[in-house]
Motif scaffolding. Structure first.
Motif, PDB file in Angstrom:
ATOM      1  N   HIS A  12       4.838   0.396   7.059  1.00 43.66           N
ATOM      2  CA  HIS A  12       3.651   1.188   6.681  1.00 43.66           C
ATOM      3  C   HIS A  12       2.473   0.561   7.065  1.00 43.66           C
ATOM      4  O   HIS A  12       2.356  -0.692   7.163  1.00 43.66           O
ATOM      5  N   ASP A  13       1.580   1.395   7.380  1.00 45.69           N
ATOM      6  CA  ASP A  13       0.527   1.090   7.908  1.00 45.69           C
ATOM      7  C   ASP A  13      -0.634   0.776   6.528  1.00 45.69           C
ATOM      8  O   ASP A  13      -0.105   0.846   5.483  1.00 45.69           O
ATOM      9  N   GLY A  14      -1.757   0.165   7.135  1.00 46.50           N
ATOM     10  CA  GLY A  14      -2.875  -0.204   5.879  1.00 46.50           C
ATOM     11  C   GLY A  14      -3.220   0.965   4.935  1.00 46.50           C
ATOM     12  O   GLY A  14      -3.356   0.559   3.682  1.00 46.50           O
ATOM     13  N   ALA A  15      -2.922   2.155   5.411  1.00 51.53           N
ATOM     14  CA  ALA A  15      -3.307   3.187   4.358  1.00 51.53           C
ATOM     15  C   ALA A  15      -1.921   3.686   3.597  1.00 51.53           C
ATOM     16  O   ALA A  15      -2.017   4.757   2.741  1.00 51.53           O
TER      17      ALA A  15
END
Length: 280
Positions: A12-15
């Motif tokens: 998962h990305d930071g968002a």
């Protein structure tokens, strides 16, 4: 970034958005790098993870292409995270980004709280760790990839940590007098782990403290039968202490215990599950 090993492999990305891993070889590559996060993984290890013992002649070029795709998956900082370092590649993972590392840290804190008898802290850390657990580590990774990466010790260690964490959690619940509602889950765990004394001991205590002495005794007798038949040992001291609580204030059960048990007509723990859950 957030990387998940406690269940199917995830990124998962930071968002909070999922970064899909579109190919099986891409998953194998990321798993190999995450199992040795912040360490150099030799090219030969990566090739074996992707192709086993029969890597094609073009394996080096193909590996480079898979590395390039993985960098794109990791986003704008992919080049900085995944770099070429002789004799292989290194994936940099920061604090709080890998769920298995966070899980192990929470288990360690739960152990420390258990030693100092801080039962509320045990429950807090157990909840933190349990929230990270999505299923068997690296679930869905092909067996040949797992074997190539020698992932089994890693998986088994995490699964053992989870079982130990559950034992600490239920001990904390019992210490705090919160035995109501624990029987169904402990029945399930005792059935799934028929030789694990901790869950049987806790189930005995929960049943005894909710007025179900006969069922508690049945759990002990089934555990003892399995231990004697399978391992040639008697239940340990902690289970014997729990048995004394089961027998306390209920003299008729003392006579039941002295009787030679009849041949088992089924798993006593599973029978208890049926009674506890109503057959669901």
């Amino acid at each position: 970034m957030r990387f998940g090993l406690l269940g199917p492999l995830t990124v998962h990305d930071g968002a909070g958005g999922a970064r899909p891993l579109k190919s099986a070889k891409g998953q194998a590559l990321l798993a190999a790098l995450l199992l040795r996060a912040n360490r150099v993984v030799p090219v030969d290890v990566l090739k074996e993870a992707l192709w086993g013992e029969h890597a094609p002649a073009s394996a080096n070029a193909s590996l480079y292409n898979h590395i390039t795709r993985l960098r794109r998956t990791l986003g704008t900082d992919g080049d900085g995270r995944l770099s070429s370092v002789a004799p292989g590649y290194l994936l940099r993972v920061g604090a709080g980004e890998l769920d298995s590392t966070e899980f192990t840290a929470a288990v360690r804190r739960a152990r420390e709280a258990y030693v100092r008898a801080d039962w509320a802290a045990v429950l807090e850390e157990a909840a933190t760790a349990s929230a990270l657990w999505r299923g068997r580590p690296l679930d869905g990774l092909p067996a040949e990839v797992s074997d190539a990466l020698d992932a089994q010790p890693f998986i088994q260690q995490l699964e053992e940590e989870r079982l130990q964490l559950l034992e600490w959690r239920y001990d904390a619940e019992l210490r705090l007098g919160r035995h109501g509602g624990l029987a169904p889950e402990l029945c399930r765990l005792a059935t799934e782990h028929p030789l694990r004394e901790g869950f049987h001991r806790q189930l005995m205590l929960v049943l005894r403290r909710t007025g179900r002495q006969a069922e508690a005794l049945a759990v002990f007798q089934e555990l003892r039968r399995r231990l004697v038949d399978d391992l040639g040992v008697e239940p340990g001291a902690a289970v014997q202490e729990a048995l004394q609580e089961v027998l306390r204030e209920d003299e008729p059960l003392q006579e039941v215990l002295r009787e030679e048990p009849e041949p088992a007509q089924g798993d006593a723990v599973e029978d208890t599950v049926e009674r506890v859950t109503g057959g669901e």
